[in-house]
Design a protein around this motif. Structure first.
Motif, PDB file in Angstrom:
ATOM      1  N   UNK A 142       0.781  -1.184   0.278  1.00 47.01           N
ATOM      2  CA  UNK A 142      -0.080  -0.065   0.040  1.00 47.01           C
ATOM      3  C   UNK A 142       0.764   1.169  -0.035  1.00 47.01           C
ATOM      4  N   UNK A 143       0.359   2.260  -0.811  1.00 43.88           N
ATOM      5  CA  UNK A 143       1.068   3.452  -0.931  1.00 43.88           C
ATOM      6  C   UNK A 143       0.159   4.797  -0.533  1.00 43.88           C
ATOM      7  N   UNK A 144      -0.954   4.593  -0.689  1.00 51.49           N
ATOM      8  CA  UNK A 144      -2.005   5.620  -0.645  1.00 51.49           C
ATOM      9  C   UNK A 144      -2.124   6.177   0.859  1.00 51.49           C
ATOM     10  N   UNK A 145      -2.336   7.447   0.730  1.00 50.20           N
ATOM     11  CA  UNK A 145      -2.247   7.937   2.178  1.00 50.20           C
ATOM     12  C   UNK A 145      -3.691   8.057   2.747  1.00 50.20           C
ATOM     13  N   UNK A 146      -4.032   8.253   4.006  1.00 50.76           N
ATOM     14  CA  UNK A 146      -3.153   8.227   5.002  1.00 50.76           C
ATOM     15  C   UNK A 146      -2.542   6.649   5.267  1.00 50.76           C
ATOM     16  N   UNK A 147      -1.326   6.290   5.211  1.00 56.10           N
ATOM     17  CA  UNK A 147      -0.881   5.288   4.754  1.00 56.10           C
ATOM     18  C   UNK A 147      -1.142   4.046   5.655  1.00 56.10           C
ATOM     19  N   UNK A 148      -1.009   4.101   7.133  1.00 55.74           N
ATOM     20  CA  UNK A 148      -1.092   2.973   7.890  1.00 55.74           C
ATOM     21  C   UNK A 148      -2.633   2.598   8.011  1.00 55.74           C
ATOM     22  N   UNK A 149      -3.653   3.693   7.945  1.00 57.53           N
ATOM     23  CA  UNK A 149      -5.030   3.563   7.925  1.00 57.53           C
ATOM     24  C   UNK A 149      -5.412   2.801   6.880  1.00 57.53           C
ATOM     25  N   UNK A 150      -4.826   3.371   5.705  1.00 59.60           N
ATOM     26  CA  UNK A 150      -5.198   2.456   4.322  1.00 59.60           C
ATOM     27  C   UNK A 150      -4.651   1.198   4.265  1.00 59.60           C
ATOM     28  N   UNK A 151      -3.687   0.768   4.594  1.00 61.75           N
ATOM     29  CA  UNK A 151      -2.971  -0.679   4.765  1.00 61.75           C
ATOM     30  C   UNK A 151      -3.882  -1.558   5.734  1.00 61.75           C
ATOM     31  N   UNK A 152      -4.365  -0.981   6.776  1.00 65.50           N
ATOM     32  CA  UNK A 152      -5.244  -1.718   7.828  1.00 65.50           C
ATOM     33  C   UNK A 152      -6.565  -1.796   6.971  1.00 65.50           C
ATOM     34  N   UNK A 153      -7.156  -0.782   6.082  1.00 65.97           N
ATOM     35  CA  UNK A 153      -8.284  -1.159   5.204  1.00 65.97           C
ATOM     36  C   UNK A 153      -8.122  -2.163   4.212  1.00 65.97           C
ATOM     37  N   UNK A 154      -6.997  -2.051   3.606  1.00 66.27           N
ATOM     38  CA  UNK A 154      -6.660  -3.101   2.451  1.00 66.27           C
ATOM     39  C   UNK A 154      -6.832  -4.447   3.225  1.00 66.27           C
ATOM     40  N   UNK A 155      -6.069  -4.555   4.214  1.00 62.35           N
ATOM     41  CA  UNK A 155      -6.186  -5.844   5.129  1.00 62.35           C
ATOM     42  C   UNK A 155      -7.216  -6.529   5.544  1.00 62.35           C
ATOM     43  N   UNK A 156      -8.123  -5.664   6.118  1.00 62.51           N
ATOM     44  CA  UNK A 156      -9.472  -5.837   6.424  1.00 62.51           C
ATOM     45  C   UNK A 156     -10.317  -6.432   5.450  1.00 62.51           C
ATOM     46  N   UNK A 157     -10.564  -5.485   4.393  1.00 59.39           N
ATOM     47  CA  UNK A 157     -11.169  -5.763   3.299  1.00 59.39           C
ATOM     48  C   UNK A 157     -10.967  -7.079   2.203  1.00 59.39           C
ATOM     49  N   UNK A 158      -9.590  -7.210   2.217  1.00 55.19           N
ATOM     50  CA  UNK A 158      -9.053  -8.216   1.219  1.00 55.19           C
ATOM     51  C   UNK A 158      -9.288  -9.520   2.046  1.00 55.19           C
ATOM     52  N   UNK A 159      -9.196  -9.421   3.313  1.00 56.58           N
ATOM     53  CA  UNK A 159      -9.004 -10.748   4.101  1.00 56.58           C
ATOM     54  C   UNK A 159      -7.857 -11.603   3.941  1.00 56.58           C
ATOM     55  N   UNK A 160      -6.654 -10.993   3.351  1.00 56.90           N
ATOM     56  CA  UNK A 160      -5.423 -11.672   3.118  1.00 56.90           C
ATOM     57  C   UNK A 160      -4.866 -11.772   4.496  1.00 56.90           C
ATOM     58  N   UNK A 161      -4.082 -12.596   4.462  1.00 57.30           N
ATOM     59  CA  UNK A 161      -2.931 -12.875   5.586  1.00 57.30           C
ATOM     60  C   UNK A 161      -2.031 -11.533   5.785  1.00 57.30           C
ATOM     61  N   UNK A 162      -1.749 -11.395   7.125  1.00 58.38           N
ATOM     62  CA  UNK A 162      -1.223 -10.072   7.675  1.00 58.38           C
ATOM     63  C   UNK A 162       0.113  -9.945   6.867  1.00 58.38           C
ATOM     64  N   UNK A 163       0.921 -11.161   6.773  1.00 58.51           N
ATOM     65  CA  UNK A 163       2.322 -10.816   6.093  1.00 58.51           C
ATOM     66  C   UNK A 163       2.233 -10.403   4.722  1.00 58.51           C
ATOM     67  N   UNK A 164       1.032 -10.704   4.047  1.00 64.90           N
ATOM     68  CA  UNK A 164       0.753 -10.487   2.453  1.00 64.90           C
ATOM     69  C   UNK A 164       0.198  -8.842   2.371  1.00 64.90           C
ATOM     70  N   UNK A 165      -0.147  -8.185   3.327  1.00 67.98           N
ATOM     71  CA  UNK A 165      -0.343  -6.955   3.147  1.00 67.98           C
ATOM     72  C   UNK A 165       0.380  -5.945   4.153  1.00 67.98           C
ATOM     73  N   UNK A 166       1.098  -4.920   3.528  1.00 73.48           N
ATOM     74  CA  UNK A 166       2.067  -4.199   4.220  1.00 73.48           C
ATOM     75  C   UNK A 166       2.147  -2.812   3.501  1.00 73.48           C
TER      76      UNK A 166
END
Ligand code: APR
Length: 308
Positions: free
Chosen positions: A117-141
């Motif tokens: 993830x690069x989109x800002x606000x970065x940390x929150x957008x990464x959390x959003x991508x993690x939650x919505x994708x349902x991917x394992x945490x090691x695969x979303x950063x």
């Protein structure tokens, strides 16, 4: 078979990420955007630079998310960029909607991919991508620490008049003004930076680093940084594709490390073929520890704005 990387968003950051990937021949690229014609045009233009630059990676632009199928990494840069006077947090609601849609598409068409993830606000957008994708945490950063550290190293090198390659440092925490440059762990070819610069100068550089993104926004006036952000994202792409086991500061999901739970925060991690392979927990002085926790509290407040 060639590696394939999808880049979502063909704006300043996305197109520069794509350019760096094909010029380094790291992978073939599919560049996706919602605006008709722009990713196609930029993709074709970049492809036509291959004969001159001497790369043979393939790049194609599209508006069709199904074309990301088979990508091993999806770099997400879609969203609005900051305008002068806007904080990264102002972007939360708008970009959360965009990122949720993008994450749904990644889940549907590239379920095996890793998300950077690069989109800002970065940390929150990464959390959003993690939650919505349902991917394992090691695969979303998320990409932030590499950029913030690059800025910090640049300012130190300029001040010291030494080669930037000789500055070793790490910036942790959220990708905002509350980020945490670790002065205790900053060295110049192994020499602690405090042996070379006085504390006032160091703190000046720390402050300039914290406001590094804003400094560029203030100068550009109509957009935000993209040369250094794209370089940082591509360093992470390369670490994964080549299984380099690079120790980089990245936004990773914390599950108790540094006393922080259930938030994406910038921490040192080993990046390789399995994404975030290991999070490194460093001993921190009490100021840095408190700052890291304070930074994570801001991130959590923003997460609440989206997920309640
Ligand atoms: N799907 C695909 N692309 C999208 C979507 C979407 N749902 N929504 C917007 N986009 C595209 C826009 O059409 C635009 O081309 O994202 C692109 C964003 O590009 P720019 O506006 O040039 O922004 P940029 O400078 O590239 O920054 C992108 O990266 O560093 C961060 O803060 C920055 O969040 C911002 C992001």
């Amino acid at each position: 078979m060639h590696n394939k990387v999808a880049v979502i968003g063909s704006g300043f950051v996305g197109s520069t990420v794509a350019q760096r990937i094909v010029e380094k021949e790291l992978a073939d690229v599919v560049l996706v955007d919602i605006v008709e014609g722009v990713p196609q045009g930029k993709g074709l233009d970049m492809l036509q630079s291959g004969p001159v630059e001497g790369f043979s990676s393939y790049i194609k632009g599209t508006n069709d998310f199904s074309e990301i199928a088979g990508s091993s990494i999806v770099v997400v840069t879609a969203g609005l960029a900051r305008k002068p006077g806007m904080t990264r947090e102002d972007l939360v609601q708008t970009n959360a909607k965009i990122i949720s849609g993008v994450a749904e598409n990644i889940k549907q068409y590239a379920p095996e991919a890793m998300i950077i993830m690069v989109t800002n606000p970065l940390d929150v957008m990464t959390y959003t991508a993690f939650k919505i994708s349902g991917f394992a945490a090691n695969k979303v950063f998320g990409m932030a620490g590499v950029l913030d550290t690059a800025r910090y190293r640049t300012f130190l090198a300029l001040e010291l008049g030494v080669c930037v390659n000789d500055i070793q440092a790490m910036v942790l925490g959220g990708h905002g003004d509350e980020m945490v440059p670790l002065v205790d762990y900053t060295t110049v070819s192994g020499i602690p930076v405090r042996n070379l610069l006085d504390e006032a100068k160091i703190q000046e550089i720390v402050l300039r680093t914290r406001k590094g993104g804003g400094e560029i926004v203030g100068l550009l006036k109509t957009g935000s940084a993209y040369y250094a952000p794209s370089a940082a994202a591509v360093q992470m792409v390369e670490a994964v594709l080549k299984d380099q086991k690079r120790l980089l500061p990245v936004a990773a999901l914390l599950t108790g490390q540094y006393g922080i739970h259930d938030a994406y925060v910038g921490v040192p991690a080993v990046i390789g073929a399995n994404g975030v392979e290991r999070i490194i927990e460093l001993p921190l002085n009490s100021d840095d520890k408190n700052q890291l926790v304070a930074s994570s509290e801001i991130i959590k407040e923003n997460i609440k704005l989206i997920f309640g």
